[in-house]
Scaffold this motif. Structure first.
Motif, PDB file in Angstrom:
ATOM      1  N   ILE A 189       0.821  -1.211   0.000  1.00 13.99           N
ATOM      2  CA  ILE A 189       0.000   0.000   0.000  1.00 13.99           C
ATOM      3  C   ILE A 189       0.860   1.268   0.000  1.00 13.99           C
ATOM      4  O   ILE A 189       2.046   1.225   0.343  1.00 13.99           O
ATOM      5  CB  ILE A 189      -0.969   0.027   1.213  1.00 13.99           C
ATOM      6  N   ALA A 228      -0.506  -5.728  10.169  1.00 14.02           N
ATOM      7  CA  ALA A 228       0.169  -4.805   9.249  1.00 14.02           C
ATOM      8  C   ALA A 228       0.067  -3.343   9.684  1.00 14.02           C
ATOM      9  O   ALA A 228       0.958  -2.538   9.401  1.00 14.02           O
ATOM     10  CB  ALA A 228      -0.407  -4.978   7.846  1.00 14.02           C
ATOM     11  N   MET A 259     -10.721   1.625  11.609  1.00 13.49           N
ATOM     12  CA  MET A 259     -10.001   2.718  12.285  1.00 13.49           C
ATOM     13  C   MET A 259      -8.808   2.211  13.088  1.00 13.49           C
ATOM     14  O   MET A 259      -8.221   2.935  13.895  1.00 13.49           O
ATOM     15  CB  MET A 259     -10.952   3.507  13.181  1.00 13.49           C
ATOM     16  N   GLY A 260      -8.452   0.944  12.883  1.00 11.06           N
ATOM     17  CA  GLY A 260      -7.210   0.417  13.459  1.00 11.06           C
ATOM     18  C   GLY A 260      -7.213   0.237  14.970  1.00 11.06           C
ATOM     19  O   GLY A 260      -6.138   0.238  15.582  1.00 11.06           O
ATOM     20  N   SER A 307      -9.406  -8.581   5.422  1.00 14.79           N
ATOM     21  CA  SER A 307      -9.140  -9.634   4.418  1.00 14.79           C
ATOM     22  C   SER A 307     -10.232  -9.628   3.343  1.00 14.79           C
ATOM     23  O   SER A 307      -9.946  -9.792   2.160  1.00 14.79           O
ATOM     24  CB  SER A 307      -9.043 -11.004   5.082  1.00 14.79           C
TER      25      SER A 307
HETATM   26  C1  LIG Z   1      -7.017  -1.847   5.481  1.00 11.90           C
HETATM   27  C2  LIG Z   1      -6.061  -1.274   6.490  1.00 11.90           C
HETATM   28  C3  LIG Z   1      -5.613   0.114   5.991  1.00 11.90           C
HETATM   29  O1  LIG Z   1      -4.894   0.823   6.961  1.00 11.90           O
HETATM   30  O2  LIG Z   1      -6.568  -1.043   7.793  1.00 11.90           O
HETATM   31  P1  LIG Z   1      -7.986  -1.361   8.507  1.00 11.90           P
HETATM   32  O3  LIG Z   1      -9.042  -0.770   7.674  1.00 11.90           O
HETATM   33  O4  LIG Z   1      -8.119  -2.840   8.627  1.00 11.90           O
HETATM   34  O5  LIG Z   1      -7.918  -0.688   9.844  1.00 11.90           O
HETATM   35  C4  LIG Z   1      -4.814  -2.181   6.678  1.00 11.90           C
HETATM   36  O6  LIG Z   1      -4.098  -2.351   5.479  1.00 11.90           O
HETATM   37  C5  LIG Z   1      -5.168  -3.528   7.276  1.00 11.90           C
HETATM   38  O7  LIG Z   1      -4.236  -3.781   8.276  1.00 11.90           O
HETATM   39  P2  LIG Z   1      -4.517  -4.868   9.440  1.00 11.90           P
HETATM   40  O8  LIG Z   1      -5.955  -4.837   9.817  1.00 11.90           O
HETATM   41  O9  LIG Z   1      -3.498  -4.641  10.487  1.00 11.90           O
HETATM   42  O10 LIG Z   1      -4.232  -6.197   8.653  1.00 11.90           O
HETATM   43  P3  LIG Z   1      -3.755  -7.634   9.173  1.00 11.90           P
HETATM   44  O11 LIG Z   1      -4.494  -7.976  10.417  1.00 11.90           O
HETATM   45  O12 LIG Z   1      -2.269  -7.721   9.181  1.00 11.90           O
HETATM   46  O13 LIG Z   1      -4.248  -8.552   7.977  1.00 11.90           O
HETATM   47  C6  LIG Z   1      -5.571  -9.036   7.834  1.00 11.90           C
HETATM   48  C7  LIG Z   1      -5.728  -9.508   6.405  1.00 11.90           C
HETATM   49  O14 LIG Z   1      -5.867  -8.383   5.535  1.00 11.90           O
HETATM   50  C8  LIG Z   1      -5.161  -8.571   4.317  1.00 11.90           C
HETATM   51  N1  LIG Z   1      -4.129  -7.539   4.177  1.00 11.90           N
HETATM   52  C9  LIG Z   1      -3.795  -6.732   5.219  1.00 11.90           C
HETATM   53  C10 LIG Z   1      -2.863  -5.738   5.063  1.00 11.90           C
HETATM   54  C11 LIG Z   1      -2.248  -5.581   3.803  1.00 11.90           C
HETATM   55  N2  LIG Z   1      -1.334  -4.635   3.589  1.00 11.90           N
HETATM   56  N3  LIG Z   1      -2.572  -6.410   2.786  1.00 11.90           N
HETATM   57  C12 LIG Z   1      -3.522  -7.364   2.945  1.00 11.90           C
HETATM   58  O15 LIG Z   1      -3.822  -8.095   2.007  1.00 11.90           O
HETATM   59  C13 LIG Z   1      -4.613  -9.984   4.385  1.00 11.90           C
HETATM   60  O16 LIG Z   1      -5.578 -10.824   3.777  1.00 11.90           O
HETATM   61  C14 LIG Z   1      -4.544 -10.275   5.857  1.00 11.90           C
HETATM   62  O17 LIG Z   1      -4.644 -11.651   6.125  1.00 11.90           O
END
Ligand SMILES: C[C@@](CO)(OP(=O)(O)O)[C@H](O)COP(=O)(O)OP(=O)(O)OC[C@H]1O[C@@H](n2ccc(N)nc2=O)[C@H](O)[C@@H]1O
Ligand SMILES: Nc1ncnc2c1ncn2[C@@H]1O[C@H](COP(=O)(O)OP(=O)(O)O)[C@@H](O)[C@H]1O
Length: 280
Positions: free
Chosen positions: A29, A137, A101-102, A180
């Motif tokens: 990203i 992540a 929102m993390g 995911s």
């Molecule tokens: C989309 C984002 C944007 O900031 O945040 P959230 O909306 O969840 O808060 C993040 O990339 C989410 O990060 P996070 O929620 O920590 O992800 P993780 O638990 O590590 O991963 C959950 C799943 O999301 C996918 N995943 C996550 C992060 C990434 N850069 N690529 C992915 O493909 C994968 O399928 C992984 O198995």
């Protein structure tokens, strides 16, 4: 026996561009992350006599066993430092759960930092971030606590200076969306890094109101029309840009000033939370 209580901010991605995919399926990203201190959880860690990590949480949807990101962070800290885990952890949630929102990631980063403080800093920030990325992540960003350009899957963090105050309205929803799911269902193809963070930040700082962007939003709004409707409502109430936060479902909107933020907050017929990022 000591204890420590810390605040865990939420986050929003002002832009979230997906530029590639790793062999392990994680997506690469490019994203501008802002910490949102006005929407925060509270985490307390107490040293106790009994061995183990126990977690209690006021939110019914948050696991209190080893699936909790706080548990994973505490366990990783204990394993790395060889400090025996004897911790009673309490979590008060305000950040929407599974809301984009993390919240869990912020809780995990705070756990590392709080334990590190409690035990007189056995680990460096880099060491903690290296442990953290294996858990989630988004976690490394939350060690910085300031706006940042985030790359890789979330491990490459470059601080960004935001000189203008930002006025943001968040609209939370109670249904969860897994990150995911959002990544799996995103539109095909990858951006070639069209959003230039330096240029984007320049526009923000020059009060030019750059539009938000979220690569995951198309799939999210197709599946949940309510999110599209909410973003449109926010625009009709005077926002200069609105979007889904991360993997959703929380929606957010940016306003020019505090008056227009307040006006929209009062007129919107859905629960919403105001947040301000005041430049120093
Ligand atoms: C989309 C984002 C944007 O900031 O945040 P959230 O909306 O969840 O808060 C993040 O990339 C989410 O990060 P996070 O929620 O920590 O992800 P993780 O638990 O590590 O991963 C959950 C799943 O999301 C996918 N995943 C996550 C992060 C990434 N850069 N690529 C992915 O493909 C994968 O399928 C992984 O198995
Ligand atoms: N400390 C925690 N706070 C919130 N959710 C947690 C926590 N630990 C594990 N989870 C689980 O992680 C998932 C993602 O939660 P969260 O971090 O709030 O959302 P997001 O990844 O959308 O920002 C939830 O489904 C929840 O069951």
């Amino acid at each position: 026996m000591s204890s420590i209580t810390v605040s865990c901010p939420g986050k929003v991605n002002l832009f979230l561009d997906v530029v590639g995919k790793r062999q392990d399926g994680y997506h690469l990203i490019e994203s501008l992350f802002l910490p949102i201190t006005d929407i925060a959880d509270t985490l307390s860690i107490k040293q106790v006599d009994t061995e183990g990590i126990s977690i209690s949480c006021d939110h019914p949807d948050v696991p209190t066993d080893s699936k909790n990101l706080v548990y994973k962070a505490a366990q990783a800290f204990a394993d790395k430092t060889k400090i025996e885990a004897t911790w009673q952890i309490t979590l008060d949630k305000n950040i929407p759960v599974a809301g984009g929102m993390g919240g869990g990631s912020s809780n995990a980063a705070s756990t590392f930092m709080a334990l590190n403080q409690l035990y007189n800093h056995p680990l460096t920030k880099t060491e903690m971030q290296q442990l953290a990325i294996k858990i989630g992540a988004d976690i490394p960003f939350f060690f910085e606590k300031s706006p940042a350009f985030v790359q890789g899957i979330g491990e490459k963090i470059t601080p960004v200076k935001i000189e203008e105050s930002l006025f943001i309205l968040f609209v939370p929803f109670t249904f969860p969306i897994a990150a995911s799911w959002a990544y799996k269902n995103r539109q095909a193809g990858f951006s070639h890094g069209e959003i230039n963070c330096a240029e984007y930040t320049r526009k923000l700082n020059a009060n030019e109101s750059p539009d938000t962007y979220n690569d995951l939003a198309h799939a999210l709004t197709e599946k949940f029309p309510l999110l599209k409707q909410t973003c449109e409502e926010l625009l009709s109430l005077g926002a200069y840009s609105s979007n889904v936060s991360g993997s959703g479902p929380t929606c957010f909107a940016l306003f020019k000033d505090e008056e227009s933020l307040d006006l929209a907050h009062n007129k919107l017929k859905r629960p919403s939370i105001k947040a301000k990022l005041i430049s120093s």
